[in-house]
Design an enzyme around this catalytic site. Structure first.
Site, PDB file in Angstrom:
ATOM      1  N   LYS A  13      43.066  38.262  44.602  1.00 47.84           N
ATOM      2  CA  LYS A  13      44.463  37.593  43.965  1.00 47.84           C
ATOM      3  C   LYS A  13      43.886  37.523  42.325  1.00 47.84           C
ATOM      4  O   LYS A  13      44.654  37.872  41.457  1.00 47.84           O
ATOM      5  CB  LYS A  13      44.114  36.071  44.313  1.00 47.84           C
ATOM      6  CG  LYS A  13      44.987  35.165  43.453  1.00 47.84           C
ATOM      7  CD  LYS A  13      45.200  33.880  44.199  1.00 47.84           C
ATOM      8  CE  LYS A  13      43.969  32.830  43.910  1.00 47.84           C
ATOM      9  NZ  LYS A  13      44.406  31.726  43.020  1.00 47.84           N
ATOM     10  N   SER A  14      42.596  37.347  42.110  1.00 45.42           N
ATOM     11  CA  SER A  14      42.171  37.492  40.789  1.00 45.42           C
ATOM     12  C   SER A  14      42.569  38.741  40.026  1.00 45.42           C
ATOM     13  O   SER A  14      43.094  38.886  38.683  1.00 45.42           O
ATOM     14  CB  SER A  14      40.746  37.432  40.605  1.00 45.42           C
ATOM     15  OG  SER A  14      40.217  36.180  40.621  1.00 45.42           O
ATOM     16  N   ARG A 107      44.500  19.694  35.150  1.00 40.33           N
ATOM     17  CA  ARG A 107      43.158  20.760  34.829  1.00 40.33           C
ATOM     18  C   ARG A 107      42.866  20.625  33.365  1.00 40.33           C
ATOM     19  O   ARG A 107      43.802  20.662  32.427  1.00 40.33           O
ATOM     20  CB  ARG A 107      43.427  21.886  35.694  1.00 40.33           C
ATOM     21  CG  ARG A 107      43.311  21.848  37.070  1.00 40.33           C
ATOM     22  CD  ARG A 107      43.649  23.047  37.907  1.00 40.33           C
ATOM     23  NE  ARG A 107      42.309  23.936  37.861  1.00 40.33           N
ATOM     24  CZ  ARG A 107      42.213  25.172  38.358  1.00 40.33           C
ATOM     25  NH1 ARG A 107      43.154  25.634  39.075  1.00 40.33           N
ATOM     26  NH2 ARG A 107      41.223  25.918  38.391  1.00 40.33           N
ATOM     27  N   ALA A 152      35.428  32.655  34.332  1.00 38.17           N
ATOM     28  CA  ALA A 152      36.028  33.739  33.756  1.00 38.17           C
ATOM     29  C   ALA A 152      37.423  33.782  33.343  1.00 38.17           C
ATOM     30  O   ALA A 152      37.879  34.440  32.775  1.00 38.17           O
ATOM     31  CB  ALA A 152      36.341  34.564  35.246  1.00 38.17           C
ATOM     32  N   ASP A 300      34.476  29.819  44.185  1.00 35.51           N
ATOM     33  CA  ASP A 300      35.572  29.606  45.102  1.00 35.51           C
ATOM     34  C   ASP A 300      34.938  29.425  46.659  1.00 35.51           C
ATOM     35  O   ASP A 300      35.707  29.296  47.368  1.00 35.51           O
ATOM     36  CB  ASP A 300      36.415  30.611  45.033  1.00 35.51           C
ATOM     37  CG  ASP A 300      37.222  30.440  43.578  1.00 35.51           C
ATOM     38  OD1 ASP A 300      37.080  29.388  42.937  1.00 35.51           O
ATOM     39  OD2 ASP A 300      37.831  31.664  43.268  1.00 35.51           O
TER      40      ASP A 300
END
Ligand code: S3P
Length: 413
Positions: A13-14, A107, A152, A300
């Protein structure tokens, strides 16, 4: 329920989000293989469509389409999309207003607002959160910035804005987080150089499209690894997974817990990322201390590590995990609260998690607050141990791993 067999997961996904968003810099032409099909990746695709680019899922090509009149972007649940898109639009001096769903608008964005303000960008924010708006630009100043948190997304946001700054910028990280942005931008011809813990960035005019086949998602693989380790008789192979050192901290932690995990067929791909197959077998786990320094490389996967630690003999301590509070939900609270409800012996002082194993766990209702990684951790735990769990929500896995339930079925013997 045990798992057997081999599987290839959808693209990480990243990396998928970066490959989509960075086409804003290069224009049409990139060809992306094995892209993730999650809702977060689709959120990035919707954003580039507003800027006159589309992703063709049949050919993998980025094509040109008519540009939208509006500069309003809704990033849905995806923090990576929001923070990286803000960096890109600032670097290109494109005015914007960006928002997200109920989770994303809670967030913290102060971490990106402060360095962008130092670069001379005037941002209108909502109490340091989304929606964030930039109405116009003056010059963008180069910046030398030491990251106050290992993130990141923050690092990438500054790098992307710095591509459009006057002069040379430098980002310094005390603790290394994933470096997919640096590697992909380098492959695209950006002026970026990594020197130890420093990243040097200069104004980059010639960013070109690339062809790249995205390796499988290691953060999705983590849930299958958890299930295989905890269910007697399991033996699985996860093929062609991203294995960069900033992503595999949880594999190292699990191996030091005596997990039977082997890496095979490892190679370095054209983006200079480590890739390989992960072989996992049921294991009797032992407790371990997970040091704060490795947390960025498994941020994660802390829910997975905590779930595994309930079935490891002895006391596991996972140190320095405050950042979990700022994810799609307050993951620190939800890990501890839900495992307590299952009668695990777990507590937190707000920084570290302490788990005493091995404990028998029981049926209960799990609060996920629509957080995909919380749901998948508890689903994997319930399937591995044969414990019935109810959930406040069962659909959030689509944000990162839409094939989660299908892949478990594929691996049923
Ligand atoms: C990501 C970075 C991490 C991670 C997130 C994806 C990325 O977030 O938790 O799932 O793709 O850059 P932080 O940068 O907030 O640590």
């Amino acid at each position: 329920m045990k798992l057997n067999g081999s599987i290839q997961l959808e693209g990480d996904k990243s990396i998928s989000i970066r490959m989509i968003l960075f086409s804003i810099l290069s224009g049409q032409g990139s060809k992306i293989g094995n892209i993730g099909k999650s809702r977060d990746v689709r959120s990035s695709i919707r954003c580039i469509e507003k800027l006159g680019l589309s992703y063709d899922s049949k050919t993998g090509r980025i094509n040109k389409i008519p540009i939208s009149a509006s500069n309003f972007f809704d990033c849905d649940n995806s923090g990576t999309t929001a923070r990286l898109l803000i960096g890109i639009l600032c670097g290109l001096r494109i005015p914007f207003k960006i928002t997200g769903d109920g989770s994303l608008t809670r967030r913290p964005m102060r971490r990106i607002i402060i360095p962008l303000q130092r670069m001379g960008i005037e941002l209108f924010h909502t109490n340091w959160r989304l929606p964030i708006e930039v109405k116009s630009y003056k010059e963008i100043n180069a910046l030398r910035y030491e990251l106050p948190v290992a993130s990141a997304q923050l690092k990438s946001c500054i790098i992307l804005a710095a591509l459009g700054a006057n002069g040379k910028s430098q980002v310094i990280e005390k603790n290394k987080s994933r470096s997919h942005t640096e590697k992909i931008l380098k492959m695209m011809g950006a002026n970026i150089a990594i020197d130890g813990n420093k990243i040097n960035i200069s104004d980059s005019k010639k960013i070109r499209p690339i062809n790249y086949n995205i390796p499988g998602d290691i953060s999705s693989a983590a849930f299958l690894i958890q299930m295989a380790l905890l269910s007697r008789g399991s033996s699985i192979i996860i093929k062609n997974s991203i294995l960069s050192k900033e992503r595999v901290g949880f594999i190292h932690a699990l191996k030091s817990m005596k997990a039977n995990i082997e890496i095979k067929n490892q190679f370095i791909d054209e983006a200079k990322e480590e890739v390989g197959d992960i072989v996992v077998k049921f294991s009797k786990l032992r407790a371990v201390e997970v040091a704060q320094e490795i947390i960025p490389s498994c941020i994660d996967e802390i829910p997975v590590l905590a779930a595994c630690a309930t079935q490891a003999s002895g006391q596991t301590v996972i140190r320095g995990v405050e950042e979990l509070k700022y994810k799609e939900s307050d993951r620190l609270e939800l890990i501890v609260e839900n495992l307590k409800r299952m009668k695990a012996d777990i507590f937190t002082n707000g920084r570290d998690i302490v788990i005493n194993g091995k404990k028998r766990l029981y049926s209960t209702t799990i609060t996920t607050k629509n957080d995909h990684r919380i749901f998948m951790t508890f689903y994997a735990l319930s399937m591995a141990l044969g414990i019935k769990l109810d959930y406040d929500d069962e659909g959030s896995f689509i944000y990162s791993y839409p094939n989660f339930i299908k892949d478990i079925r594929k691996l049923e013997p």
